[in-house]
Design an enzyme around this catalytic site. Structure first.
Site, mmCIF file in Angstrom:
data_model
loop_
_atom_site.group_PDB
_atom_site.id
_atom_site.type_symbol
_atom_site.label_atom_id
_atom_site.label_comp_id
_atom_site.label_asym_id
_atom_site.label_seq_id
_atom_site.Cartn_x
_atom_site.Cartn_y
_atom_site.Cartn_z
ATOM 1 N N ARG A 143 8.301 10.048 3.188
ATOM 2 C CA ARG A 143 7.559 8.894 3.719
ATOM 3 C C ARG A 143 7.237 9.121 5.190
ATOM 4 O O ARG A 143 8.104 9.476 5.972
ATOM 5 C CB ARG A 143 8.401 7.622 3.554
ATOM 6 N N HIS A 190 2.628 2.566 3.982
ATOM 7 C CA HIS A 190 1.579 1.686 3.482
ATOM 8 C C HIS A 190 1.235 1.980 2.029
ATOM 9 O O HIS A 190 0.491 1.228 1.424
ATOM 10 C CB HIS A 190 0.315 1.844 4.340
ATOM 11 N N SER A 224 6.173 6.751 -2.090
ATOM 12 C CA SER A 224 6.878 7.494 -1.046
ATOM 13 C C SER A 224 8.334 7.053 -0.881
ATOM 14 O O SER A 224 9.084 7.706 -0.161
ATOM 15 C CB SER A 224 6.149 7.346 0.298
ATOM 16 N N GLY A 282 0.837 10.900 8.870
ATOM 17 C CA GLY A 282 1.129 11.971 7.930
ATOM 18 C C GLY A 282 0.417 11.776 6.601
ATOM 19 O O GLY A 282 -0.353 12.629 6.156
ATOM 20 N N HIS A 284 -1.740 9.217 5.913
ATOM 21 C CA HIS A 284 -3.086 8.677 6.113
ATOM 22 C C HIS A 284 -4.141 9.777 6.048
ATOM 23 O O HIS A 284 -5.133 9.678 5.314
ATOM 24 C CB HIS A 284 -3.128 7.967 7.465
ATOM 25 N N TYR A 329 -5.630 4.437 -1.774
ATOM 26 C CA TYR A 329 -5.354 3.162 -2.427
ATOM 27 C C TYR A 329 -4.823 3.465 -3.833
ATOM 28 O O TYR A 329 -5.454 3.150 -4.835
ATOM 29 C CB TYR A 329 -6.617 2.301 -2.508
#
Length: 557
Positions: A109, A113, A119, A183, A185, A479
């Site tokens: 992780r 998000h 994660s 990381g 994203h 997403y």
């Protein structure tokens, strides 16, 4: 040898100072000892607590520190056997080595998000431990060379602020939500309010450092161009553990302009939104206008609902030029000078995030992780033809049936249309008008309530099917949506993965990702419910041999 002695001393001190080590299971003790031997603890104060077991006071707070979706923090779901929070690259290398040596499964992780909790929760393999990179958040900005090295645990807001500290006229085109961990994203693409001008965050990465399945720390030259291609948009936690990104900075004006203009159904929202679809991807690429759609009360003294559409924009220029662009390209919005606010680019980051009150200073970006936690479910779509007004009316009807529905429409065009869809794994480029994110949130975590809200968003998604991209119906990998399909066991079947892999990456990119995975992690050490699978050794009955994983295969899917 000296380093080994220091590591052993550290381990002995840790056991003495930290009650959790005394009461930990033999698995954790073995892991701590293994990590102590295989990493460099000489650079750290001995008082740092890096390991958290479930029976310790800090375990829950660390586990929940960056997790947003309460659906994956329920008592029923399996939790990590322990949490490891490294402070140095070598600790991550050691974690991989020790995970394999002790046959422990891991989850990684950087931000949390992650919409489906992949994660920090495992629904296919237990026991497992969590490798949380939150302490690895260094940002080294080099304005002279228009670049920055950023660690995976930093938030994108921290990255923006550190750039701002060095220059008022440089930025980075990544996410709008400032608490995202960089990381994960960037591994999914990283879109934001400057994407129409400069492309994605992943489009502006020039180097990286990754720990591979052998525990090696590799930069771009060492990993090779195929793996470097795969990690920039191919989704997180399939190929290794990203520790650093080297990003290329972009030039921004000293002053930019923002606005938010809202229209309800009673103010002609449906016709205006239909017109927005016709022009938004063709606007000047300095202009980004997204639409945030939600249900609201019709007035202060009524509970009767209507639909609000809020046009939120960033323009890389001054108000005069913006008004000229709007008069020529989108006069229907009726934008006026009083709607516009000029500010610095870093102030626009705070503004467009929608998280903070007006006038909040940019230092808020150093706050780090979000404290907002709700139960939620999200989905995504890409739109290639304007959605008819009658269809929009059907969306409004469904919105008024749900408690807290939200959808965000993000515009494409500009640079996004000029970058080939195979340049990085993120394929959603030419022909896309905008992306849709659907979301519903709730506060009652009972199974009945959760099922009700999840069923609502699934029905809305089904309704939208004929009006969005098709063959495949595309989705955004950041997403994550487990409704699209999952790997059902640790063998991560290639056949299973086609169902979601082609939606996130399209056929050609997905098959290239499989080839890269097969080369760099054939044992499938890095895996989760929607990780890229390796191609296992073909059998005579297997039509998907390595020779068949080519661009031509897409024609048959």
């Amino acid at each position: 040898m000296k380093l080994l002695k220091l590591a052993i001393i550290f381990f002995l001190v840790l056991v003495q100072l930290n009650p959790l080590a005394e009461s930990a299971t033999s698995t954790l003790e073995n892991f701590i000892q293994c990590v102590s031997i295989n990493s460099d603890f000489s650079v750290l104060p001995l008082s740092n607590i890096l390991f958290f077991a479930p029976n310790t006071s800090l375990y829950t707070s660390v586990l929940q520190s960056s997790a947003q979706n309460l659906r994956y923090l329920t008592p029923q779901l399996p939790k990590p056997q322990f949490i490891f929070t490294p402070l140095h690259d070598s600790h991550v290398q050691a974690a991989v080595i020790c995970s394999k040596k002790l046959k422990l499964y891991l989850r990684v992780r950087s931000g949390g998000h992650d919409y489906e909790g992949l994660s920090y929760v495992s629904q296919i393999e237990t026991p497992f431990f969590l490798l949380d990179l939150a302490n690895l958040r260094t940002v080294e900005v080099d304005i002279k060379n228009k670049a920055a090295w950023i660690q995976a645990g930093a938030t994108i807001g921290e990255v923006y602020y550190r750039i701002y500290q060095k220059s008022r006229v440089h930025g980075y085109p990544a996410g709008l939500c400032t608490t995202l961990g960089v990381g994960g994203h960037i591994t999914g693409g990283a879109y934001g309010s400057m994407m129409r001008k400069f492309g994605l965050g992943a489009d502006n990465v020039v180097d990286a450092k990754i720990v591979d399945a052998k525990g090696r720390l590799l930069d771009r030259k060492a990993m090779g161009e195929d793996l470097f291609w795969a990690i920039r948009g191919g989704g997180g936690a399939s190929f290794g553990i990203i520790l650093w990104w080297k990003i290329e900075l972009v030039q921004v004006p000293a002053k930019v302009t923002v606005f938010t203009v809202s229209k309800t159904l009673e103010q002609g929202a449906t016709k205006l939104l239909h017109r927005w679809q016709q022009v938004v991807d063709k606007l000047n690429e300095d202009l980004f206008i997204r639409v945030i759609i939600q249900s609201v009360n019709k007035g202060k003294n009524t509970t009767q609902k209507t639909i609000s559409t809020s046009y939120q924009a960033l323009f890389l220029g001054d108000t005069n030029r913006l008004l000229d662009v709007m008069r020529k390209s989108f006069p229907e919005l009726g934008l006026t000078r009083k709607d516009c606010v000029e500010m610095s680019w870093i102030e626009s980051v705070v503004y467009i995030s929608g998280t903070y009150p007006s006038g909040t200073p940019p230092e808020i970006l150093l706050q780090g992780k979000t404290t907002s936690k709700v139960y939620f479910k999200a989905k995504s779509d890409f739109v290639t033809d304007p959605i008819p007004e009658t269809t929009l009316e059907g969306v409004w009807k469904r919105f008024l049936e749900e408690d807290t529905p939200l959808t965000i429409w993000t515009p494409y065009g500009g640079m996004m249309s000029r970058i080939p869809e195979t340049q990085i794994p993120f394929p959603h480029r030419k022909g896309v008008i905008f992306m849709i994110q659907y979301l519903t949130a709730w506060f009652d975590g009972s199974p009945k309530s959760s099922a009700k809200h999840v069923k609502w968003i699934q029905r809305l998604y089904d309704y939208m099917g004929p009006y969005v991209s098709r063959f495949p119906r595309e989705a955004y990998v950041n997403y994550r949506d487990l409704d699209l399909g999952v790997n059902t066991n640790n063998c991560s079947s290639f056949i299973e993965a086609i169902s979601w892999g082609t939606r996130y990456f399209k056929c050609n990119n997905f098959y290239r990702l499989v080839r890269v995975k097969t080369d760099v992690d054939p044992e499938n050490f890095f895996r989760h419910e929607q990780s890229i699978p390796p191609l296992f050794p073909p059998t005579p009955e297997d039509e998907y041999s390595s020779n068949n994983i080519s661009e031509g295969t897409c024609e048959n899917m």
